[in-house]
Design an enzyme around this catalytic site. Sequence first.
Site, PDB file in Angstrom:
ATOM      1  N   HIS A  56     -29.898 -29.414   1.001  1.00  0.00           N
ATOM      2  CA  HIS A  56     -30.657 -28.040   1.275  1.00  0.00           C
ATOM      3  C   HIS A  56     -30.314 -27.894   2.877  1.00  0.00           C
ATOM      4  O   HIS A  56     -31.306 -27.046   3.449  1.00  0.00           O
ATOM      5  CB  HIS A  56     -31.989 -28.269   1.153  1.00  0.00           C
ATOM      6  CG  HIS A  56     -32.291 -28.516  -0.392  1.00  0.00           C
ATOM      7  ND1 HIS A  56     -32.317 -27.617  -1.277  1.00  0.00           N
ATOM      8  CD2 HIS A  56     -32.372 -29.797  -1.027  1.00  0.00           C
ATOM      9  CE1 HIS A  56     -32.876 -28.185  -2.691  1.00  0.00           C
ATOM     10  NE2 HIS A  56     -32.729 -29.213  -2.199  1.00  0.00           N
ATOM     11  N   ASN A 100     -37.502 -26.258  -6.643  1.00  0.00           N
ATOM     12  CA  ASN A 100     -36.229 -25.588  -6.765  1.00  0.00           C
ATOM     13  C   ASN A 100     -36.422 -24.369  -7.632  1.00  0.00           C
ATOM     14  O   ASN A 100     -37.572 -24.157  -8.067  1.00  0.00           O
ATOM     15  CB  ASN A 100     -35.383 -26.512  -7.429  1.00  0.00           C
ATOM     16  CG  ASN A 100     -34.676 -27.661  -6.593  1.00  0.00           C
ATOM     17  OD1 ASN A 100     -34.518 -27.348  -5.460  1.00  0.00           O
ATOM     18  ND2 ASN A 100     -34.523 -28.889  -7.231  1.00  0.00           N
TER      19      ASN A 100
END
Length: 486
Positions: free
Chosen positions: A54, A127
């Site tokens: 990420h 997510n």
Amino acid sequence: MSKTILTTSSGAPISDDQNSLTAGARGPIVIQDWQLIEKLAHFNRERIPERVVHAKGSGAHGTFTLSKDLSDYTIADYLNGAGKQSDVFVRFSTVGGESGSADAERDPRGFAIKFYTQQGNHDIVGNNTPVFFLRDPIKFPDFIHTQKRNPATNCKDAEAVWDFWSLNPQAMHQVTILFSDRGVPLNYRHMNGYGSHTYSMWNSKGERFWVKWHFKTAQGIQCMTEEQSRKMCGIDPDHAQRDLFAAIADGNFPRWNVKIQIMPEADADSYKINPFDLTKVWSHSDYPLIDIGTLELNKNVDNYFAETEQSAFAPSNLVPGIGASPDKMLQARLFAYQDAHRYRIGANYNDLPVNYPRACGAANYQRAGAMAGTRCPFDQGVTNSALSSTNYGPNSKGGPAEDAAVAEPPLNISGTVDRHDHRADADDYSQAGDLYRIMSDDQKQQLVSNIAGALGGASKAVQARMLPHFDKCDPAYGQGIRDAMK
Ligand code: NDP
């Protein structure tokens, strides 16, 4: 208007920031040019370690407005009393790419939310998918190695990706979502978010519920085809960052309808699937989505580095009335995120403005570590500065003390301590097949074509081991991929 004088970081006015201090017009530069040295030394330190996953992200501030009182389920203050508003900070991201990578890659999207509540920060580090590739965290570093660069070639490695998945069919559900038409969202505004894990809530009677969080885009789902995403990676690697910033700057504030699924604690023993398995969803017909409010992003960051880059989300940032669950992946993340931030930013990362529990303050006995001193030690209303010399508890100096009223009800756990084989009774295929079967013909065609294109990069041996997994989800799914690979 009075002119602001340029200064050094220690506040001294600077007379000339255009010319270095030199011995003679042609140089050399003298070492006493401490203004130049400060600029270069600071510049060398203008990066912190990037997140291992990420790394590329976009953030914005906003609000969460509660539309349904949840006091029957939780004592969490920010979920009690319809109409209550909390500040939030949200960071979207891709997963596998580095901090300069393209936003349009086929990859899950991170959807991390920090609720600044009156009882501390509550983070949901989710997510854009309701499930994940794994259900046991001991495989997480291995899995991420396959998504990053090959250690010898330093290139992305389709062989590693498919070799791993072919040996770990627990990934089939998430693989099906990733290669579906929703695998590349048009941007961050047009995608859903999911807490993914099962969390818990508990109420004032000590009753516990298992909970799944859903954030449904009010902009509508919009996606890119494989071809569109390939093009966008080249045309504008920052397209999603640009889109989010521009939308908020224009007053076109993105919103998500927030919903939860609630399962009474006792149901977990009898439900048809393990409700703590991160590769599975809870069917909407078994546990309907309940509307609880709206998330809105309405303020851009002023300093990307200070706010978005240094924002630090952790699934362990829980508040009274909200807890974890036995989900093995969540259990590992409760450790891993805080640990990553301490490495990336430093022990006092929670004192940075974007991470600080601004709605209530923090009061504890941590006084040291890098960058200590940016937080008022007793800012929950205790203002006696003499107390700041107390860094232990219990004490007789009036320092902060525990509140037994926020204790989580005990959780019954039974079983043997063992390396239990999570593959033994797991069904890796049914829910992936369910998803395939609810797709339209066009969605099915995109899915098999996207997989065929990617799987084509792996060796014949890996392809041969992978294809039967799709057959087990649905025979038509496997056949579709074989046809597309021809
Ligand atoms: P439902 O028919 O009640 O729900 C289907 C869900 O699938 C909807 O939430 C829909 O999202 C979502 N969906 C549709 N197309 C895609 C896609 N290409 N990628 C990801 N999600 C998609 O069915 P069930 O609850 O019984 O679940 C059936 C299957 O739907 C599951 O196996 C799972 O793969 C998928 N799913 C289920 C979710 C859940 O929480 N139950 C959540 C997301 C997906 P939307 O309403 O936004 O169109």
